[in-house]
Design a protein around this motif. Structure first.
Motif, short mmCIF file in Angstrom:
data_model
loop_
_atom_site.label_atom_id
_atom_site.label_comp_id
_atom_site.label_asym_id
_atom_site.label_seq_id
_atom_site.Cartn_x
_atom_site.Cartn_y
_atom_site.Cartn_z
N VAL A 48 50.40 43.97 66.85
CA VAL A 48 49.19 44.21 66.06
C VAL A 48 47.98 43.83 66.92
CG1 VAL A 48 47.90 43.48 64.02
CG2 VAL A 48 50.36 43.83 63.87
N ASP A 49 47.02 44.73 67.00
CA ASP A 49 45.84 44.49 67.84
C ASP A 49 44.96 43.41 67.21
OD1 ASP A 49 43.31 44.75 69.27
OD2 ASP A 49 44.20 46.58 70.10
N PRO A 50 44.73 42.30 67.92
CA PRO A 50 43.95 41.19 67.34
C PRO A 50 42.46 41.48 67.20
CG PRO A 50 44.48 40.72 69.63
CD PRO A 50 45.20 41.99 69.27
N ARG A 51 41.99 42.59 67.76
CA ARG A 51 40.56 42.91 67.66
C ARG A 51 40.18 43.47 66.30
NH1 ARG A 51 40.72 45.86 73.46
NH2 ARG A 51 42.75 46.41 72.60
N ILE A 52 41.17 43.92 65.54
CA ILE A 52 40.91 44.44 64.20
C ILE A 52 41.27 43.35 63.21
CG2 ILE A 52 41.38 46.31 62.57
CD1 ILE A 52 40.11 47.23 65.21
N ARG A 53 40.27 42.54 62.87
CA ARG A 53 40.50 41.40 61.99
C ARG A 53 40.24 41.80 60.53
NH1 ARG A 53 37.45 39.82 66.11
NH2 ARG A 53 35.60 39.37 64.87
N HIS A 54 41.23 41.54 59.70
CA HIS A 54 41.11 41.91 58.29
C HIS A 54 41.94 40.97 57.42
CE1 HIS A 54 45.14 43.70 58.28
NE2 HIS A 54 44.83 44.18 59.47
N SER A 55 41.72 41.07 56.13
CA SER A 55 42.45 40.24 55.17
C SER A 55 43.85 40.79 54.94
CB SER A 55 41.70 40.24 53.84
OG SER A 55 41.80 41.53 53.23
N GLU A 56 44.64 40.02 54.20
CA GLU A 56 45.88 40.55 53.65
C GLU A 56 45.51 41.60 52.61
OE1 GLU A 56 48.99 39.70 54.60
OE2 GLU A 56 48.09 38.40 56.12
N GLN A 57 46.46 42.39 52.16
CA GLN A 57 46.17 43.40 51.16
C GLN A 57 45.66 42.74 49.88
OE1 GLN A 57 49.18 46.38 50.61
NE2 GLN A 57 48.40 46.91 48.59
N GLU A 58 44.55 43.27 49.36
CA GLU A 58 43.90 42.71 48.17
C GLU A 58 44.27 43.46 46.89
OE1 GLU A 58 41.57 40.11 48.16
OE2 GLU A 58 42.13 39.78 50.24
N GLY A 59 45.06 44.49 46.99
CA GLY A 59 45.39 45.32 45.83
C GLY A 59 45.26 46.78 46.22
N PHE A 60 44.87 47.61 45.24
CA PHE A 60 44.74 49.04 45.50
C PHE A 60 43.37 49.52 45.05
CE2 PHE A 60 49.27 48.42 45.55
CZ PHE A 60 49.68 49.24 46.59
N SER A 61 42.82 50.48 45.78
CA SER A 61 41.54 51.07 45.44
C SER A 61 41.66 51.83 44.13
CB SER A 61 41.10 52.03 46.55
OG SER A 61 40.06 52.85 46.10
N LEU A 62 40.67 51.67 43.26
CA LEU A 62 40.68 52.41 42.00
C LEU A 62 40.37 53.87 42.21
CD1 LEU A 62 38.84 49.84 39.71
CD2 LEU A 62 41.29 50.20 39.99
N ARG A 63 39.72 54.20 43.33
CA ARG A 63 39.32 55.58 43.57
C ARG A 63 40.46 56.43 44.13
NH1 ARG A 63 33.96 55.56 46.32
NH2 ARG A 63 33.31 55.03 44.24
N GLU A 64 41.12 55.98 45.22
CA GLU A 64 42.16 56.80 45.85
C GLU A 64 43.54 56.17 45.77
OE1 GLU A 64 39.59 55.75 48.06
OE2 GLU A 64 38.41 57.54 48.37
N ASN A 65 43.65 55.00 45.17
CA ASN A 65 44.90 54.26 45.11
C ASN A 65 45.43 53.91 46.50
OD1 ASN A 65 46.78 52.93 43.50
ND2 ASN A 65 48.27 54.59 43.72
N TRP A 66 44.50 53.66 47.45
CA TRP A 66 44.86 53.20 48.78
C TRP A 66 44.91 51.68 48.78
CZ3 TRP A 66 41.13 56.22 52.53
CH2 TRP A 66 41.58 57.54 52.62
N PRO A 67 45.69 51.10 49.68
CA PRO A 67 45.68 49.64 49.81
C PRO A 67 44.28 49.16 50.20
CG PRO A 67 47.47 50.60 51.10
CD PRO A 67 46.62 51.74 50.61
N VAL A 68 43.86 48.05 49.64
CA VAL A 68 42.55 47.49 49.94
C VAL A 68 42.71 46.30 50.90
CG1 VAL A 68 40.57 46.24 48.98
CG2 VAL A 68 41.51 48.20 47.77
N TYR A 69 42.01 46.38 52.03
CA TYR A 69 41.90 45.29 52.99
C TYR A 69 40.42 45.03 53.20
CZ TYR A 69 46.68 46.62 54.11
OH TYR A 69 48.01 46.93 54.04
N LEU A 70 40.04 43.80 53.41
CA LEU A 70 38.65 43.46 53.68
C LEU A 70 38.50 43.18 55.17
CD1 LEU A 70 38.01 41.02 50.68
CD2 LEU A 70 37.77 43.53 50.76
N GLN A 71 37.46 43.72 55.77
CA GLN A 71 37.21 43.45 57.19
C GLN A 71 36.78 42.00 57.34
OE1 GLN A 71 34.15 42.71 58.85
NE2 GLN A 71 33.08 42.63 56.90
N LEU A 72 37.19 41.36 58.41
CA LEU A 72 36.82 39.97 58.67
C LEU A 72 35.99 39.82 59.94
CD1 LEU A 72 40.16 38.18 57.72
CD2 LEU A 72 38.13 38.55 56.31
#
Length: 191
Positions: A48-72
């Motif tokens: 996993v590339d350490p330059r792309i820092r993000h959270s664990e999955q936060e749930g699913f998007s209400l719009r597209e039902n995609w997994p939600v990750y927050l950028q860090l």
């Protein structure tokens, strides 16, 4: 010549202008980081590339039902955005070396960037493989720094998520020329 740590930032401060990346990718289940970036695998090591820092999955998007990750990468709405850095300058030099056929010099620069974050060395003498790795390095080094659209146009990268009509138009679309430009520019000859 420049310091290895050189970075020039666009400064934000609340109240006032804010870092839109933080606003757009961390504000709700409707706006989120594109899940394609989550756990992005480095093509050389498979790690996993350490330059792309993000959270664990936060749930699913209400719009597209995609997994939600927050950028860090940015911690809040006042976080500064790099607009110029030593790493970007190195990438520009690597591209120059690629354009003029010094593949080893380009690979050396790529590996300097990779070693800064603990990734395995890249090795190739194939011009297309080196260019592909260079584009990957630009993509992750400059993640969320307002460079992706320009790179897509310059390197003719078409996103697989574009609608068919936009794919057909391609990446070299022209904005409509304003009436003011048409009226006042004596060199404008378009319609």
């Amino acid at each position: 010549a420049m310091s290895d740590e050189f970075v020039e930032y666009a400064n934000y401060q609340q109240p006032g202008s804010s870092n839109d990346f933080f606003q757009n990718f961390n504000s709700s289940v409707y706006t989120r980081m594109d899940p394609a970036w989550a756990y992005l695998e480095d093509p050389v090591s498979g790690a996993v590339d350490p330059r792309i820092r993000h959270s664990e999955q936060e749930g699913f998007s209400l719009r597209e039902n995609w997994p939600v990750y927050l950028q860090l990468k940015y911690v809040d709405r006042s976080a500064d955005i790099p607009v110029s850095s030593a790493d970007e300058a190195r990438l520009i030099i690597a591209e120059y070396e690629l354009m003029f056929g010094d593949l080893q010099a380009a690979v050396d620069i790529i590996n300097q960037l990779r070693s800064n974050v603990g990734l395995a060395e890249f090795s190739s003498t194939d011009p297309q493989e080196v260019m592909d790795q260079f584009r990957y390095e630009r993509r992750v080094e400059l993640w969320l720094e307002l460079r992706r659209w320009q790179d897509m146009r310059y390197y003719e990268i078409v996103s697989n998520r574009w609608a068919d009509a936009n794919i057909a138009l391609g990446v070299h679309r022209r904005w409509p020329v304003s009436q003011r430009e048409r009226s006042t520019n004596p060199y404008y000859t378009g319609g």
